[in-house]
Write a protein that holds these residues in place. Structure first.
Motif, short mmCIF file in Angstrom:
data_model
loop_
_atom_site.label_atom_id
_atom_site.label_comp_id
_atom_site.label_asym_id
_atom_site.label_seq_id
_atom_site.Cartn_x
_atom_site.Cartn_y
_atom_site.Cartn_z
N LEU A 98 -7.08 53.19 45.91
CA LEU A 98 -6.39 53.78 44.88
C LEU A 98 -4.64 54.09 45.40
O LEU A 98 -3.83 53.79 44.80
CB LEU A 98 -6.77 55.10 44.39
CG LEU A 98 -6.75 55.11 42.77
CD1 LEU A 98 -7.21 54.18 42.30
CD2 LEU A 98 -7.29 56.67 42.61
N ARG A 99 -4.93 54.68 46.78
CA ARG A 99 -3.44 55.13 47.11
C ARG A 99 -2.50 53.83 47.47
O ARG A 99 -1.33 53.86 47.08
CB ARG A 99 -3.57 56.03 48.34
CG ARG A 99 -2.50 56.45 49.15
CD ARG A 99 -1.79 57.55 48.27
NE ARG A 99 -0.76 58.07 48.90
CZ ARG A 99 -0.04 58.79 48.20
NH1 ARG A 99 0.02 59.18 46.62
NH2 ARG A 99 1.10 59.18 48.87
N TRP A 100 -3.34 52.98 47.92
CA TRP A 100 -2.69 51.48 48.06
C TRP A 100 -1.98 51.04 46.94
O TRP A 100 -0.95 50.58 46.93
CB TRP A 100 -3.51 50.55 49.16
CG TRP A 100 -2.85 49.41 49.03
CD1 TRP A 100 -3.19 48.21 48.81
CD2 TRP A 100 -1.45 49.03 50.08
NE1 TRP A 100 -2.36 47.33 49.10
CE2 TRP A 100 -1.58 47.66 49.98
CE3 TRP A 100 -1.03 49.75 50.95
CZ2 TRP A 100 -0.47 47.04 50.49
CZ3 TRP A 100 -0.24 49.15 51.70
CH2 TRP A 100 0.31 47.72 51.73
N LEU A 101 -3.24 50.95 46.14
CA LEU A 101 -2.68 50.05 44.86
C LEU A 101 -1.65 50.68 43.82
O LEU A 101 -0.80 50.25 43.30
CB LEU A 101 -3.70 49.66 44.12
CG LEU A 101 -4.88 48.86 44.64
CD1 LEU A 101 -6.03 48.54 43.94
CD2 LEU A 101 -4.19 47.44 44.72
N ASN A 102 -1.80 52.03 43.89
CA ASN A 102 -0.88 52.81 42.97
C ASN A 102 0.35 53.47 43.44
O ASN A 102 1.14 53.89 42.64
CB ASN A 102 -1.68 53.86 42.10
CG ASN A 102 -2.58 53.42 41.34
OD1 ASN A 102 -2.66 52.32 40.71
ND2 ASN A 102 -3.82 54.13 40.83
N THR A 148 1.55 49.76 37.64
CA THR A 148 0.43 49.99 38.06
C THR A 148 -0.25 50.35 36.68
O THR A 148 0.57 50.96 35.85
CB THR A 148 -0.02 50.98 38.91
OG1 THR A 148 0.31 52.23 38.50
CG2 THR A 148 0.85 50.59 40.34
N ASP A 149 -1.68 49.90 36.50
CA ASP A 149 -2.39 50.40 35.40
C ASP A 149 -2.16 52.05 35.11
O ASP A 149 -2.10 52.42 34.09
CB ASP A 149 -3.82 49.88 35.28
CG ASP A 149 -4.44 50.14 36.62
OD1 ASP A 149 -3.99 50.72 37.54
OD2 ASP A 149 -5.86 49.86 36.67
N ASN A 150 -2.39 52.68 36.28
CA ASN A 150 -2.35 53.96 36.39
C ASN A 150 -0.98 54.79 35.87
O ASN A 150 -1.08 55.41 35.01
CB ASN A 150 -2.65 54.67 37.61
CG ASN A 150 -3.25 56.03 37.66
OD1 ASN A 150 -4.17 56.53 36.82
ND2 ASN A 150 -2.92 56.64 38.58
N GLU A 151 0.12 53.97 36.39
CA GLU A 151 1.31 54.77 35.62
C GLU A 151 1.56 54.35 34.38
O GLU A 151 2.16 55.00 33.58
CB GLU A 151 2.56 53.78 36.52
CG GLU A 151 3.95 54.45 36.25
CD GLU A 151 4.94 53.55 37.08
OE1 GLU A 151 4.56 52.44 37.40
OE2 GLU A 151 6.02 54.39 37.09
#
Length: 286
Positions: free
Chosen positions: A55-59, A100-103
């Motif tokens: 998660l840290r890497w992707l987001n 990112t999806d999270n953003e």
DNA sequence: AAAAAGTTCAACCGCCATACA
DNA sequence: TTGTATGGCGGTTGAACTTTT
């Protein structure tokens, strides 16, 4: 009692990442590539669970990530895609390079959802739609159908069909049991259905690669002028399978590899091109 | 100036699908 | 065919920060 942590091993750090941890993770991934997240922490020397590293890497750490300052164009696109797809953040993010999806999910929850609720189905929204339509008309391209604010989204999460998937004009075949058809539904509902099905298809030796983005799937359908209203989404039922091999149903629409060899005049006569155009229009970039 | 209320967003969670033994 | 490991997703939480009272 709180929830059980995803990584219950003692000694694993949780919460905000430190600069030092970021540095370790980034350099490890640059050297060894992404993947094998479960074992990555021990290999990299991090006291974190694999999920947390991923998660840290992707987001956050990925080099191609854009952060903050979501432009008006991106804002508009998010709203339109959300109308089509619902809370399918990863699909929406796929159309916004560097986001990112999270953003996008956070942005939606903190900014856009409030705006939409405020606007509702009111005049402001209609004016906005009219504005899009007028600008689009100037391009002499087909006028896109603007999606109504009333709702639309069929499902919020993709489901999976097993086996090869064919689209047929038949009304007699049994539909895939995981699929829902939306005969007579709005274009938006149809698109959502197509997105769901396309999204769920498997690669690599099947007819559609799951990694394709929605718009390319949609474009493929547009090549055949397929009307979703006239389609059943089929599982691997024998009659349909035979059809793909030149059997009794000669109107099966084949995609991907077989598509090139079977580019014939459209089998179906439908008009979802407008929606495709709408999707491909990146607010002002015409 | 300080406390309360509201907002943001990184991080975590459980669930599900897929890959593979 | 079944069980397990893994990756990916959307929903939720809560600490940090900002605004209001």
């Amino acid at each position: 009692m709180g929830r059980k942590p995803c990584c219950s091993r003692d000694g694993l750090r949780r919460g905000a990442w430190t600069q030092e941890e970021d540095k370790i993770l980034s350099s490890y991934i640059k050297a060894h590539g992404e993947g094998r997240w479960r074992s990555l922490p021990s290999r990299a020397g991090l006291k974190r669970c694999g999920k947390s590293c991923r998660l840290r890497w992707l987001n956050y750490l990925r080099p191609d990530i854009k952060r903050g300052n979501i432009s008006q164009e991106e804002d508009d696109l998010i709203i339109r895609l959300h109308k089509l797809l619902g809370n399918r953040w990863s699909l929406i993010a796929g159309r916004l390079p560097g986001r990112t999806d999270n953003e996008i999910k956070n942005y939606w929850n903190t900014h856009l959802s409030k705006t939409i609720i405020r606007q509702g189905n009111g005049q402001e929204q209609q004016n906005q739609n009219q504005k899009y339509q007028m600008e689009y008309l100037k391009t002499e391209k087909p006028v896109p159908i603007l999606i109504e604010t009333s709702n639309v989204v069929v499902r919020t999460k993709a489901r999976r069909c097993t086996g090869n998937v064919f689209i047929t004009p038949s009304q007699e075949e049994e539909p895939c049991e995981n699929a829902e058809t939306n005969k007579g539904g709005s274009e938006t509902a149809q698109y959502a259905e197509v997105a769901d099905h396309m999204d769920s298809m498997k690669a690599p030796d099947q007819f559609i690669n799951a990694d394709h983005e929605i718009e390319s799937w949609w474009d493929a359908l547009m090549d055949f002028n397929v009307n979703v209203n006239d389609c059943n989404w089929m599982d691997e039922s024998p009659p349909v399978h035979n059809a793909a091999e030149g059997g009794e149903h000669d109107q099966v629409v084949m995609l991907e590899s077989e598509m090139d060899e079977t580019r014939n005049p459209p089998v179906f006569d439908l008009d979802l091109n407008d929606l495709s155009a709408f999707l491909n229009w990146e607010g002002g970039e015409l």
